[in-house]
Design an enzyme around this catalytic site. Structure first.
Site, PDB file in Angstrom:
ATOM      1  N   HIS A 369       0.798  -1.221   0.000  1.00 39.44           N
ATOM      2  CA  HIS A 369       0.000   0.000   0.000  1.00 39.44           C
ATOM      3  C   HIS A 369       0.829   1.269   0.000  1.00 39.44           C
ATOM      4  O   HIS A 369       0.423   2.282  -0.538  1.00 39.44           O
ATOM      5  CB  HIS A 369      -1.020  -0.032   1.135  1.00 39.44           C
ATOM      6  CG  HIS A 369      -2.184  -0.873   0.734  1.00 39.44           C
ATOM      7  ND1 HIS A 369      -2.287  -2.186   1.068  1.00 39.44           N
ATOM      8  CD2 HIS A 369      -3.220  -0.592  -0.071  1.00 39.44           C
ATOM      9  CE1 HIS A 369      -3.367  -2.684   0.503  1.00 39.44           C
ATOM     10  NE2 HIS A 369      -3.952  -1.744  -0.196  1.00 39.44           N
ATOM     11  N   ARG A 476     -10.519   3.588  -1.332  1.00 35.84           N
ATOM     12  CA  ARG A 476     -10.190   2.586  -0.307  1.00 35.84           C
ATOM     13  C   ARG A 476     -10.574   3.159   1.052  1.00 35.84           C
ATOM     14  O   ARG A 476      -9.784   3.878   1.666  1.00 35.84           O
ATOM     15  CB  ARG A 476      -8.690   2.273  -0.324  1.00 35.84           C
ATOM     16  CG  ARG A 476      -8.205   1.546  -1.564  1.00 35.84           C
ATOM     17  CD  ARG A 476      -6.728   1.222  -1.446  1.00 35.84           C
ATOM     18  NE  ARG A 476      -6.293   0.232  -2.404  1.00 35.84           N
ATOM     19  CZ  ARG A 476      -5.741   0.515  -3.586  1.00 35.84           C
ATOM     20  NH1 ARG A 476      -5.548   1.768  -3.950  1.00 35.84           N
ATOM     21  NH2 ARG A 476      -5.375  -0.463  -4.392  1.00 35.84           N
ATOM     22  N   ARG A 512     -15.478   1.639  -1.758  1.00 40.42           N
ATOM     23  CA  ARG A 512     -15.346   0.226  -1.402  1.00 40.42           C
ATOM     24  C   ARG A 512     -15.568   0.070   0.095  1.00 40.42           C
ATOM     25  O   ARG A 512     -15.059   0.876   0.887  1.00 40.42           O
ATOM     26  CB  ARG A 512     -13.953  -0.281  -1.771  1.00 40.42           C
ATOM     27  CG  ARG A 512     -13.763  -1.742  -1.379  1.00 40.42           C
ATOM     28  CD  ARG A 512     -12.477  -2.293  -1.889  1.00 40.42           C
ATOM     29  NE  ARG A 512     -11.330  -1.783  -1.140  1.00 40.42           N
ATOM     30  CZ  ARG A 512     -10.074  -2.078  -1.447  1.00 40.42           C
ATOM     31  NH1 ARG A 512      -9.812  -2.847  -2.495  1.00 40.42           N
ATOM     32  NH2 ARG A 512      -9.087  -1.606  -0.732  1.00 40.42           N
ATOM     33  N   GLU A 610     -11.272 -10.587  -7.149  1.00 43.52           N
ATOM     34  CA  GLU A 610      -9.858 -10.639  -6.763  1.00 43.52           C
ATOM     35  C   GLU A 610      -9.486 -11.953  -6.102  1.00 43.52           C
ATOM     36  O   GLU A 610      -8.341 -12.161  -5.716  1.00 43.52           O
ATOM     37  CB  GLU A 610      -9.513  -9.439  -5.872  1.00 43.52           C
ATOM     38  CG  GLU A 610     -10.407  -9.245  -4.674  1.00 43.52           C
ATOM     39  CD  GLU A 610     -10.053  -7.988  -3.875  1.00 43.52           C
ATOM     40  OE1 GLU A 610      -8.976  -7.417  -4.071  1.00 43.52           O
ATOM     41  OE2 GLU A 610     -10.876  -7.597  -3.027  1.00 43.52           O
ATOM     42  N   ASN A 633      -4.358  -6.775  -8.057  1.00 47.87           N
ATOM     43  CA  ASN A 633      -3.284  -6.944  -7.060  1.00 47.87           C
ATOM     44  C   ASN A 633      -3.477  -8.244  -6.289  1.00 47.87           C
ATOM     45  O   ASN A 633      -2.560  -9.055  -6.155  1.00 47.87           O
ATOM     46  CB  ASN A 633      -3.263  -5.783  -6.058  1.00 47.87           C
ATOM     47  CG  ASN A 633      -3.217  -4.444  -6.745  1.00 47.87           C
ATOM     48  OD1 ASN A 633      -2.836  -4.366  -7.902  1.00 47.87           O
ATOM     49  ND2 ASN A 633      -3.614  -3.397  -6.048  1.00 47.87           N
ATOM     50  N   ASP A 634      -4.688  -8.414  -5.769  1.00 46.71           N
ATOM     51  CA  ASP A 634      -4.936  -9.647  -5.019  1.00 46.71           C
ATOM     52  C   ASP A 634      -5.126 -10.838  -5.938  1.00 46.71           C
ATOM     53  O   ASP A 634      -4.694 -11.944  -5.625  1.00 46.71           O
ATOM     54  CB  ASP A 634      -6.158  -9.473  -4.104  1.00 46.71           C
ATOM     55  CG  ASP A 634      -5.770  -8.773  -2.819  1.00 46.71           C
ATOM     56  OD1 ASP A 634      -4.740  -9.151  -2.236  1.00 46.71           O
ATOM     57  OD2 ASP A 634      -6.468  -7.827  -2.413  1.00 46.71           O
ATOM     58  N   ARG A 644       1.984 -10.623  -2.045  1.00 45.42           N
ATOM     59  CA  ARG A 644       2.256  -9.387  -2.776  1.00 45.42           C
ATOM     60  C   ARG A 644       3.226  -8.450  -2.063  1.00 45.42           C
ATOM     61  O   ARG A 644       3.726  -7.501  -2.657  1.00 45.42           O
ATOM     62  CB  ARG A 644       0.940  -8.650  -3.076  1.00 45.42           C
ATOM     63  CG  ARG A 644       0.170  -8.245  -1.846  1.00 45.42           C
ATOM     64  CD  ARG A 644      -1.244  -7.801  -2.197  1.00 45.42           C
ATOM     65  NE  ARG A 644      -1.376  -6.352  -2.276  1.00 45.42           N
ATOM     66  CZ  ARG A 644      -2.532  -5.733  -2.421  1.00 45.42           C
ATOM     67  NH1 ARG A 644      -3.658  -6.425  -2.530  1.00 45.42           N
ATOM     68  NH2 ARG A 644      -2.594  -4.437  -2.467  1.00 45.42           N
ATOM     69  N   CYS A 681      -9.441  -2.069 -11.317  1.00 45.90           N
ATOM     70  CA  CYS A 681      -8.951  -1.053 -10.385  1.00 45.90           C
ATOM     71  C   CYS A 681      -7.648  -1.473  -9.721  1.00 45.90           C
ATOM     72  O   CYS A 681      -7.123  -0.786  -8.871  1.00 45.90           O
ATOM     73  CB  CYS A 681     -10.005  -0.723  -9.334  1.00 45.90           C
ATOM     74  SG  CYS A 681     -10.390  -2.112  -8.281  1.00 45.90           S
TER      75      CYS A 681
HETATM   76  C1  PEP Z   1      -6.578  -5.201  -5.656  1.00 49.26           C
HETATM   77  O1  PEP Z   1      -6.474  -6.164  -4.897  1.00 49.26           O
HETATM   78  O2  PEP Z   1      -6.229  -5.226  -6.858  1.00 49.26           O
HETATM   79  C2  PEP Z   1      -7.135  -3.927  -5.178  1.00 49.26           C
HETATM   80  C3  PEP Z   1      -7.386  -2.945  -5.992  1.00 49.26           C
HETATM   81  O3  PEP Z   1      -7.347  -3.821  -3.851  1.00 49.26           O
HETATM   82  P1  PEP Z   1      -6.207  -3.568  -2.746  1.00 49.26           P
HETATM   83  O4  PEP Z   1      -4.931  -3.267  -3.459  1.00 49.26           O
HETATM   84  O5  PEP Z   1      -6.692  -2.449  -1.915  1.00 49.26           O
HETATM   85  O6  PEP Z   1      -6.185  -4.867  -2.015  1.00 49.26           O
HETATM   86 MG    MG Z   2      -7.538  -6.220  -3.050  1.00 48.78          MG
END
Ligand code: PEP
Ligand code: MG
Length: 761
Positions: A369, A476, A512, A610, A633-634, A644, A681
């Site tokens: 993050h 977020r 979200r 995700e 990302n997830d 990650r 996203c």
């Molecule tokens: C993701 O997982 O791609 C996402 C956008 O959410 P975060 O990065 O907040 O987990």
């Molecule tokens: Mg995520």
């Protein structure tokens, strides 16, 4: 054996420089294994830190010390070279009779027969060879071999770190000695090349994290130290009095021992001397405590050895008093690069943001993050720079290449010139991109893409508007939760959400619901888990706490009254059971508010895709909601089984992996079948290569960090949609991520967009 191993590793880890670290290794190994010789050969490096094909004798106990710094062997020479080439241990009873044995004159190797060499390897990198030798004509035992292999594996990181600190140390002490700069490679966090002055932030209670810094006013710091020590003494006396009825006399004596240690001369004098010699109090304390702890650690008696921990604890207590007694006034440099071991969003608050130009964290990766925040702010960042000797770079000039994840400490000469040129080019690119602000994100063949931003703090709103975002694709909400000291109430939340909805109305704002857990902790709601990413996070947590979920839903719905641009997004949905329950709560919040007389309307509700299971149930999920948003990302983390945030496996984390691309295409197709819009996203949307492939999939809504938006708009305006579709077909037939990257890189270059990913390769 285990104890000996631990002590060697600790001692090496706390050695002030490489030479002393190696001396500790050879001395301790020779004693522990009762052998005649122990030596360390390290892979020689050029002044830029690049490995050369030879190994130099760096430390020995048993051979002639005169060989150190003089003897070196090619990879094709001698048994040491053979260990490095094969990257495995070699254990010989009679070394001189081996065909690869090489006799080296004048180092006193003649009497030794038995030879055991093990490679020192770190993350696939050969660092050197650890050798023991013995007069006897016999093989070393399996136990001795295992000891050495285990030790070498554990020492690799410490050696690399010590090697790095040694280089920086020399740089500081005498710039002429090592004119070359020190550089290290971490992971790309946020693109850009910048120069700035390092500002090290560290954990208040951690002595080892204290950076070197020069003292400004020695006598003031000495006085502060004395005050801190008095406060700790008082604390111990108090503690002893409080526990007097509960503890046996023997244990109570421990507190007296602490007080005595603090009253005696040796500890305090050591710290004061260091302060007067120019070090600021926390680093003077750190070094003195290290020295005292090492004395205890070297003792044979178990009980006394354990006392080293007490000494460290004592140090931490004094440090925390010192910090609360003397808040250190910092003069901020004009251009600050924030550096720390485990930086998080809250550390950003420690510097004036208008001076912050870069971020370096020794932990984390591009999808942490902090990296996401850096991209939102448009600030270059390097993550996972594990080998950066953080304690020694405070106030130094640093250059960052956020494309490659490279950090340069005090770059000089041609390297500095080249970096300055890149930084200037970067500044020019940002300037050029500004010209795109009011132009539509439309491909040359007329396909319009909606450009949205991901945000988490109200402070992100201004940059988002400046880059011409057409709404918020991912808000977020956990970030406002993270920077508070307790769960924000309904009205507090309503106000925060209203501000975002208002700022972008009539453009859409997708809020979200709370996605804490995993790598997003709440200090006031600690969750201890072995596998946090597979644990109680996102929707799972709020479904177990309807009171938290309903409060948030109510606040969102109320914030939307009179505006009507709200959409609600549910994170971490892994199946329809969770989704149905979450939708019931949305319904409940709406009904309650309507009954209370609020003029609320049902907003579009969407799901983040995700979790891999959701990909396989895409039709069932899409049928139940209004839109889908892919969290790459997830999704990448779970599909590839790669944490990650873990820099050790970061090279395996790649959202351009063909498997991830097929999953995203399956989502896009599922959404199309059910007539539900699909957006992305995750960070892939803000990656020029990723955006191109998403465009090819027919995904026409991309949400990304504000800092990435102008680059992506440039890509969209340059590459025809038809070309993106052909590229996607080619990419999906690739078997490896690298093939995909090469393919897309060439395509970007052919459109004159190579500069966007230039250094990323
Ligand atoms: C993701 O997982 O791609 C996402 C956008 O959410 P975060 O990065 O907040 O987990
Ligand atoms: Mg995520």
């Amino acid at each position: 054996m285990l104890d000996q191993l631990r002590h060697i590793v600790t001692e090496v880890g706390t050695s002030p420089d490489l030479k002393r670290a190696l001396d500790v290794i050879v001395r301790r190994v020779r004693d522990s294994l009762a052998v005649d010789v122990c030596s360390v050969y390290l892979v020689a490096r050029d002044s830029g830190g690049e490995a050369l094909d030879c190994l130099a004798l760096q430390a020995t106990e048993g051979l002639h010390a005169s060989g150190v710094g003089h003897v070196s062997l090619g990879y094709d020479e001698g048994l040491v070279g053979l260990v490095a080439t094969r990257a495995e241990p070699i254990n010989l009873q009679d070394a001189p009779s081996h065909p690869r044995y090489k006799f080296i004159r004048d180092i006193g190797e003649e009497p030794y027969y038995a030879f055991l060499g093990v490679p020192i390897v770190q993350r696939g990198d050969m660092l050197g060879v650890l050798v023991v030798q013995s007069r006897e004509n016999r093989r070393f035992s399996d136990e001795q071999e295992s000891f050495l292999v285990t030790l070498a594996a554990q020492l690799a990181g410490a050696i690399r770190q010590a090697e790095a600190s040694g280089e920086v140390f020399r740089l500081r002490g005498n710039a002429e000695l090592t004119p070359a700069s020190f550089q290290t490679l971490g992971l790309p966090g946020s693109p850009g090349v910048v120069f700035g002055s390092a500002l090290v932030v560290y954990d208040a209670a951690s002595l080892e994290a204290v950076p070197d810094r020069e003292v400004e006013d020695a006598e003031t710091e000495v006085a502060a130290l004395r005050q801190a020590v008095e406060a700790v003494k008082l604390e111990f006396r108090q503690l002893k009095a409080d526990l007097s009825r509960l503890l046996p006399g023997e244990e109570q004596a421990l507190f007296d021992a602490f007080v005595m240690m603090l009253s005696g001369d040796s500890l305090m004098d050591g710290v004061i001397q260091r302060i007067r010699a120019g070090s600021w109090a926390p680093a003077a304390l750190r070094d003195t405590i290290r020295e005292h702890a090492a004395v205890f650690e070297g003792m044979q008696d178990d009980y006394l050895r354990e006392r080293a921990e007490d000494v460290r604890d004592l140090g931490a207590r004094i440090l925390s008093k010192l910090q609360s007694a003397t808040p250190i006034e910092r003069r901020f440099a004009e251009r600050i690069i924030l550096v720390g071991r485990e930086l998080s969003a809250s550390h950003l608050a420690e510097v004036p943001t208008d001076r912050l130009v870069g971020i370096v964290s020794t932990r984390g990766s591009g999808s942490s993050h902090l990296a996401i925040l850096a991209r939102a702010l448009g600030i270059p960042a390097v993550m996972g720079a594990t080998e950066l000797p953080v304690g020694q770079v405070d106030d130094q000039e640093i250059a960052l290449d956020g494309y490659r994840g490279a950090v340069f400490v005090r770059p000089t000469g041609a390297l500095r010139e080249e970096l300055l040129r890149l930084a200037r080019e970067e500044a020019q690119l940002s300037q050029d991109l500004k010209g795109l602000r009011d132009l539509p994100a439309q491909t040359p063949d007329g396909v319009r893409v909606s450009m949205l931003v991901n945000i988490g703090l109200l402070a992100d709103m201004a940059p988002s508007r400046n880059v011409g975002a057409e709404g918020i694709g991912l808000y977020r909400t956990e970030i406002p939760f993270q920077i508070r000291h307790q769960f924000p109430g309904e009205e507090d939340q309503r106000r925060i959400y209203r501000e975002a909805l208002d700022a972008f109305a009539p453009y859409p704002v997708i809020l979200r619901t709370l996605d804490v857990g995993g790598d997003k902790p709440l200090s006031y709601f600690p969750i201890e888990e072995d596998n946090p990413f597979l644990g109680w996070r996102g929707i799972r947590l709020v479904l177990d706490h309807p009171e938290i979920f309903l409060t948030q839903l109510r606040a969102m719905l109320k914030a939307n009254i009179g505006l009507g641009n709200l959409s609600i997004l549910l994170p971490m949905i892994s199946g329809v059971t969770e989704l149905d329950l979450a939708l019931t709560y949305v319904h409940q919040a709406l009904t309650e508010l309507a009954e209370e007389g609020w003029a609320v309307a049902r907003p579009p509700v969407g799901v983040m895709i995700e979790v891999p299971s959701a990909v396989y149930q895409i039709d069932a999920i899409a049928r139940r909601v209004d839109f889908l948003s892919v969290g790459t990302n997830d999704l990448t983390q779970y599909l590839l089984a790669v944490d990650r945030n873990n820099e050790r496996v970061a090279s395996l984390y790649d959202a351009l992996h063909p498997a991830v691309l097929s999953a995203i295409r399956a989502i896009a197709e599922g959404g199309a079948r059910q007539g539900k819009p699909v957006s992305v996203c995750g960070e892939l949307a803000g990656d020029p290569m990723g955006a191109l492939l998403l465009l090819g999939m027919g995904i026409h809504s991309l949400s990304m960090s504000a800092g990435s938006l102008p680059r992506i708009k440039w890509v969209i305006r340059s590459v025809p949609h038809a070309r993106a579709r052909r590229l996607l077909d080619q990419a999906l037939s690739c078997e490896e991520p690298l093939e995909v990257r090469a393919l897309i890189f060439d395509a970007l270059e052919s459109f004159g967009l190579g500069g966007l990913v230039r250094a990323g390769r």
